[in-house]
Write a protein that holds these residues in place. Structure first.
Motif, short mmCIF file in Angstrom:
data_model
loop_
_atom_site.label_atom_id
_atom_site.label_comp_id
_atom_site.label_asym_id
_atom_site.label_seq_id
_atom_site.Cartn_x
_atom_site.Cartn_y
_atom_site.Cartn_z
N LEU A 44 -36.23 -20.60 -38.05
CA LEU A 44 -36.64 -20.78 -36.74
C LEU A 44 -36.80 -19.26 -35.95
CD1 LEU A 44 -34.09 -22.99 -37.18
CD2 LEU A 44 -35.05 -23.71 -35.22
N ASP A 46 -37.63 -16.36 -33.06
CA ASP A 46 -37.60 -16.12 -31.57
C ASP A 46 -38.99 -15.78 -30.88
OD1 ASP A 46 -34.94 -16.85 -30.71
OD2 ASP A 46 -33.98 -14.98 -31.25
N TRP A 57 -32.50 -19.27 -30.31
CA TRP A 57 -32.26 -20.70 -30.72
C TRP A 57 -30.70 -21.49 -30.64
CZ3 TRP A 57 -35.90 -24.18 -31.03
CH2 TRP A 57 -37.47 -23.82 -31.20
N THR A 61 -30.67 -23.54 -26.87
CA THR A 61 -31.16 -24.81 -27.27
C THR A 61 -30.03 -25.45 -28.16
OG1 THR A 61 -31.84 -24.35 -29.45
CG2 THR A 61 -33.55 -23.95 -27.68
N TRP A 270 -37.17 -22.21 -22.58
CA TRP A 270 -36.47 -22.83 -23.83
C TRP A 270 -36.23 -24.30 -23.60
CZ3 TRP A 270 -35.60 -20.87 -28.33
CH2 TRP A 270 -36.05 -19.40 -28.51
N GLN A 274 -36.57 -26.76 -26.85
CA GLN A 274 -35.72 -27.73 -27.36
C GLN A 274 -36.33 -29.27 -27.71
OE1 GLN A 274 -31.41 -27.62 -25.86
NE2 GLN A 274 -31.89 -29.70 -25.35
#
Length: 291
Positions: A44, A46, A57, A61, A270, A274
Motif C-alpha cells: 500500500l 502513500d 494508511w 484509514t 483519505w 478507505q
C-alpha cells in the motif's frame, strides 16, 4: 521496533515495524502479517505528502482492521515524500537531497527479497496506491508482472505525459519538500516520463486485474464540514484526478483491456480511499487466492 531476523515462515497475524536495507539507506516498513501465516502480500503506497515516520494508511484509514482476518500480509513502505515511488536520475538539486531516490528498485527487488526471509512470496503480491502512489502502483505492476497479481489506483494521476500535467507536478513537488522534477524523470519528453505513465503503459496491464477509482471533486458525505479550506483544495485536486481516470478508462477500453474504473462524488481525501480499499478487498483476495 526491531530489525528483521529471517525466518522460514511469516508470523500468523500481528503488527510489526521492520527496517529494510536499501540503496537509500534503511527504510522503515510497517507490516501486518497474514492472519494464518500465508505467503501473499498487499503493498500500500502513500500520497505526495508521505510522512517519514509512518504510513498514512495505518493512521488515516482502517486498512489494518479491514484485512485483520485475511491471509494476506499488508506491507506499508514508509517515506517517499514527493518521490512518485520511482527511480530518479539523481538527487533533487533544489533541496540538498543527500541520496537518489530508488523506490522502484526498493519495492520490486530489495523489499521483496527481504520479506522472502519471512516466507512472503516474491510473486504473489498486489499493490494499491493513492494520489502519487496510484500511478506508481499501476506502472510498477505494468513493469513487474512477475511480482504483482493485482493493481489499484485511488485518485491517482494516471497520465503524467498529458501536456500540462508536468507543470502541475513540478509545482506540487516544489511545494512538497522543494523537490526538482527534472532530477526525477528529466525534462518533459524524456523517455522516463512515458515509462512512468500508467496510461501509456496500459498494454502491459493486459490480463491483470486493475481497479481505478476517482471522485469528481464534488464534496460528498465523507468530507468534514468543519474543514472547508481543506475540502476546497481537495476538490480542486480531485478534479484533475477524475480527468486522468477518464483518460485511462478510455485508453484501456480502446485496447480491449477490462479494467474496472469507478467514479462518484468526493474529494482528494483519505475517507474516500478507505472506502475504495474496502471495495477492492474482495478483488485483491481473489487475485491472490488469499481468503
Amino acid at each position: 521496533m526491531a530489525a528483521a531476523a529471517p525466518v522460514s515462515r511469516a508470523p500468523a497475524g500481528g503488527f510489526e515495524e521492520l527496517f529494510v536495507p536499501s540503496s537509500m539507506g534503511p527504510i522503515k516498513v510497517q507490516v501486518q502479517w497474514a492472519a494464518r501465516g500465508g505467503s501473499s502480500a498487499l503493498y500500500l503506497l502513500d500520497g505526495l505528502r508521505a510522512p517519514a515516520d509512518h504510513s498514512q494508511w495505518t493512521t488515516d484509514t482502517d486498512a489494518l482492521r479491514q484485512f485483520a482476518g485475511d491471509d494476506v500480509t499488508l506491507v506499508f513502505p514508509v517515506g517517499g515524500h514527493s518521490s512518485f515511488y520511482t527511480d530518479w536520475y539523481r538527487p533533487s538539486s533544489t533541496n540538498q537531497q543527500a541520496t537518489t531516490y530508488r523506490w522502484e528498485t526498493f519495492l520490486t527487488r530489495e523489499l521483496p527479497d527481504f520479506l522472502a526471509g519471512y516466507g512472503v512470496s516474491r510473486t504473489n503480491n498486489a499493490i494499491v496506491g493513492v494520489s502519487m502512489g496510484g500511478n506508481a502502483a499501476l506502472t510498477l505492476a505494468a513493469h513487474h508482472r512477475d511480482q504483482f497479481r493485482f493493481a489499484g489506483s485511488f485518485s491517482g494521476f494516471l497520465n503524467p505525459t498529458y501536456p500540462i500535467w508536468n507543470h502541475a507536478m513540478r509545482a506540487a513537488m516544489l511545494h512538497e519538500g522543494g523537490f526538482n522534477i527534472d532530477d526525477m524523470w528529466g525534462a518533459a519528453g524524456d523517455p522516463a516520463w512515458s515509462r512512468n505513465d500508467a496510461t501509456v503503459q496500459a498494454e502491459r496491464l493486459r490480463g491483470l486485474p486493475v481497479y481505478v477509482t476517482s471522485g469528481n471533486g464534488v464534496p460528498g458525505p465523507l468530507d468534514l464540514p468543519s474543514a472547508v479550506g481543506d475540502t476546497i483544495n481537495a476538490a480542486g485536486i480531485e478534479a484533475f484526478a477524475v480527468i486522468a481516470a477518464s483518460i485511462f478508462r478510455d485508453r484501456t477500453a480502446a485496447l480491449g483491456i477490462p479494467a474496472r474504473v469507478d467514479f462518484g462524488n468526493g474529494t482528494h481525501t483519505w475517507p474516500y480511499w478507505q472506502l475504495s480499499l474496502a471495495t477492492a478487498r474482495p478483488m485483491i483476495l481473489d487475485a491472490l487466492g488469499a481468503q
